[in-house]
Motif scaffolding. Structure first.
Motif, PDB file in Angstrom:
ATOM      1  N   ILE A 184       5.353   3.483   2.166  1.00  0.00           N
ATOM      2  CA  ILE A 184       5.121   2.397   1.222  1.00  0.00           C
ATOM      3  C   ILE A 184       5.188   1.089   1.997  1.00  0.00           C
ATOM      4  O   ILE A 184       6.183   0.809   2.674  1.00  0.00           O
ATOM      5  N   GLY A 185       4.115   0.327   1.932  1.00  0.00           N
ATOM      6  CA  GLY A 185       4.054  -0.907   2.705  1.00  0.00           C
ATOM      7  C   GLY A 185       4.140  -0.664   4.198  1.00  0.00           C
ATOM      8  O   GLY A 185       4.659  -1.506   4.934  1.00  0.00           O
ATOM      9  N   ILE A 201       7.896  12.010  -6.562  1.00  0.00           N
ATOM     10  CA  ILE A 201       8.106  11.881  -5.116  1.00  0.00           C
ATOM     11  C   ILE A 201       7.979  10.424  -4.695  1.00  0.00           C
ATOM     12  O   ILE A 201       8.758   9.927  -3.870  1.00  0.00           O
ATOM     13  N   LEU A 202       7.019   9.706  -5.268  1.00  0.00           N
ATOM     14  CA  LEU A 202       6.893   8.278  -4.979  1.00  0.00           C
ATOM     15  C   LEU A 202       8.158   7.529  -5.392  1.00  0.00           C
ATOM     16  O   LEU A 202       8.601   6.599  -4.702  1.00  0.00           O
ATOM     17  N   PRO A 239      16.468   7.182  -0.398  1.00  0.00           N
ATOM     18  CA  PRO A 239      16.843   7.442  -1.794  1.00  0.00           C
ATOM     19  C   PRO A 239      16.185   6.436  -2.731  1.00  0.00           C
ATOM     20  O   PRO A 239      15.796   5.344  -2.316  1.00  0.00           O
ATOM     21  N   PRO A 240      16.080   6.788  -4.014  1.00  0.00           N
ATOM     22  CA  PRO A 240      15.328   5.942  -4.953  1.00  0.00           C
ATOM     23  C   PRO A 240      15.873   4.526  -5.069  1.00  0.00           C
ATOM     24  O   PRO A 240      15.093   3.579  -5.187  1.00  0.00           O
ATOM     25  N   HIS A 241      17.195   4.341  -5.005  1.00  0.00           N
ATOM     26  CA  HIS A 241      17.751   3.000  -5.204  1.00  0.00           C
ATOM     27  C   HIS A 241      17.527   2.104  -3.987  1.00  0.00           C
ATOM     28  O   HIS A 241      17.810   0.907  -4.060  1.00  0.00           O
ATOM     29  N   ARG A 242      17.009   2.654  -2.892  1.00  0.00           N
ATOM     30  CA  ARG A 242      16.703   1.832  -1.717  1.00  0.00           C
ATOM     31  C   ARG A 242      15.191   1.650  -1.522  1.00  0.00           C
ATOM     32  O   ARG A 242      14.760   1.159  -0.488  1.00  0.00           O
ATOM     33  N   SER A 280       0.845  -1.188   0.000  1.00  0.00           N
ATOM     34  CA  SER A 280       0.000   0.000   0.000  1.00  0.00           C
ATOM     35  C   SER A 280       0.884   1.243   0.000  1.00  0.00           C
ATOM     36  O   SER A 280       2.085   1.181   0.267  1.00  0.00           O
ATOM     37  N   ILE A 281       0.273   2.380  -0.313  1.00  0.00           N
ATOM     38  CA  ILE A 281       0.983   3.662  -0.326  1.00  0.00           C
ATOM     39  C   ILE A 281       0.146   4.665   0.461  1.00  0.00           C
ATOM     40  O   ILE A 281      -1.067   4.756   0.261  1.00  0.00           O
TER      41      ILE A 281
END
Length: 379
Positions: free
Chosen positions: A92-93, A78-79, A101-104, A32-33
């Motif tokens: 998230i979840g 942003i998501l 950061p995006p890669h994590r 979920s978000i």
């Protein structure tokens, strides 16, 4: 349109370690978000998001819909972690990832520009994220074959990127985003560059794919028809504010305000000047509403959906009756659109093409509409 270089860079960042820290312990259920009070400003004067509160359910195909500049792409970024909010939280979840950061994040994005690497083969494009996170060659090969079969890529896997059509490139971009098994897939207007026929085909394919995967999809589009065809629920944005969240049926048939009604393509909006019991006075004349549509306020708008109007048939008891003149007729194959003049105002009507005689320009017609099909809309 998304910048291809920036999109490819972002795709690289996401692919390098997407899921690398959590892939052993991370549950395979959809996530979920939750967005809580998100604000985003660019400079001093540009407000992109103004206090967005939103919950997207796990396994939902959710669409962010709105005109250019409404904030939908900023919200998607942003998501993805490509933009940081000035205020608010993102979960998230159930996990707060606002500063992650995006890669994590276990999130991947399919960009409008495809963001494929032209110097790599299709197979190497698909395997790129797996290679960057250190998976053995045999495992990469197995997963590429698995996702290729799942999305029915066939011999495309062995081609070079420059040999692909636009639709094929989009399928490869989708496969590459899915191969690292993210919890959430973000789609940034991925079908907008395709021709109408291919776009319609991929809409259906994408919806079916999401249902098979059970993954949470967040889709950005400015196309109302596309949003209604594909979505479980839709959020309509304007000026950085969510105007309405609902199922396609709810947003189309019961828009929350005049902006949503107009953006969903409704031309038949008429100002209400007064209300009394089940009746309202409008620019078309006095019309009776279903009692459930009555409100205490006297202002607002009346929405009449074109497909609910009947022309020149017997007017059933209790229905509203209007008289008008055909100003224009538009033949669209399966349906016929009429622009009618009623009390000096234009009223749109849509009739299914069942082979009956069409009305000609200049014809006088009787128009009937059920009170239950009249919807009162806030200003």
């Amino acid at each position: 349109m998304s910048d291809p270089t920036a999109a490819a860079t972002a795709a690289t960042q996401q692919a390098e370690t997407s899921g690398a820290d959590t892939r052993e312990a991370r549950p395979r259920e959809a996530s979920s978000i939750e967005l809580k009070g998100l604000h985003k400003r660019f400079g001093k004067d540009t407000v992109a998001l103004d206090g967005v509160d939103l919950t997207i359910e796990a396994g939902e195909f959710f669409t962010l819909l709105g005109p250019s500049g409404c904030g939908k792409t900023t919200l998607l970024r942003i998501l993805a972690g490509l933009e940081a909010p000035n205020d608010g939280r993102l979960l998230i979840g159930g996990k707060d990832v606002t500063d992650t950061p995006p890669h994590r994040r276990s999130v991947n994005t399919v960009f409008q520009s495809y963001a494929l690497f032209p110097h790599l083969s299709v197979r190497d494009n698909l395997a790129f994220g797996l290679r960057m996170r250190g998976e053995p060659a045999a495992e990469r090969h197995r997963k590429v074959d698995e996702v290729a079969e799942f999305i029915q890529l066939g011999s495309l896997v062995e081609r070079r990127v420059e040999q692909l059509s636009g639709g094929q490139k989009q399928r490869i971009a989708l496969a590459r985003a899915l191969i690292c098994e993210p919890d959430v897939l973000l789609l940034d207007e991925p079908l907008s560059a395709l021709d109408a026929g291919l776009r319609s085909q991929l809409q259906v394919e994408l919806q079916r794919l999401q249902k098979r995967l059970g993954m949470t999809f967040v889709f950005v589009t400015h196309d109302q028809d596309e949003a209604m065809v594909m979505s479980d629920r839709i959020a309509v944005l304007d000026g950085g504010i969510i105007q309405q969240v609902g199922t396609p049926n709810e947003v189309y048939e019961h828009p929350a305000n005049a902006f949503v009604a107009r953006f969903m393509g409704h031309d038949n909006l008429f100002a209400i000047s007064a209300s009394e019991d089940d009746w309202v006075d409008t620019e078309l004349g006095r019309l009776r509403l279903d009692p459930a549509e009555q409100r205490d306020d006297q202002a607002g708008w009346l929405l009449i959906r074109p497909e609910t109007l009947e022309l020149d048939g017997e007017v059933p008891e209790g229905y509203n009756r209007l008289e008008g003149t055909v100003e224009e007729r538009l033949y669209r194959g399966s349906r016929i659109e009429y622009r009618l003049s009623v009390n000096g105002r234009t009223l749109m009507a849509v009739a299914s093409n069942l082979g009956q005689r069409m009305h000609d320009v200049g014809d006088r017609v009787t128009i009937s509409v059920c009170p239950e099909d009249l919807v009162r809309v806030a200003a």
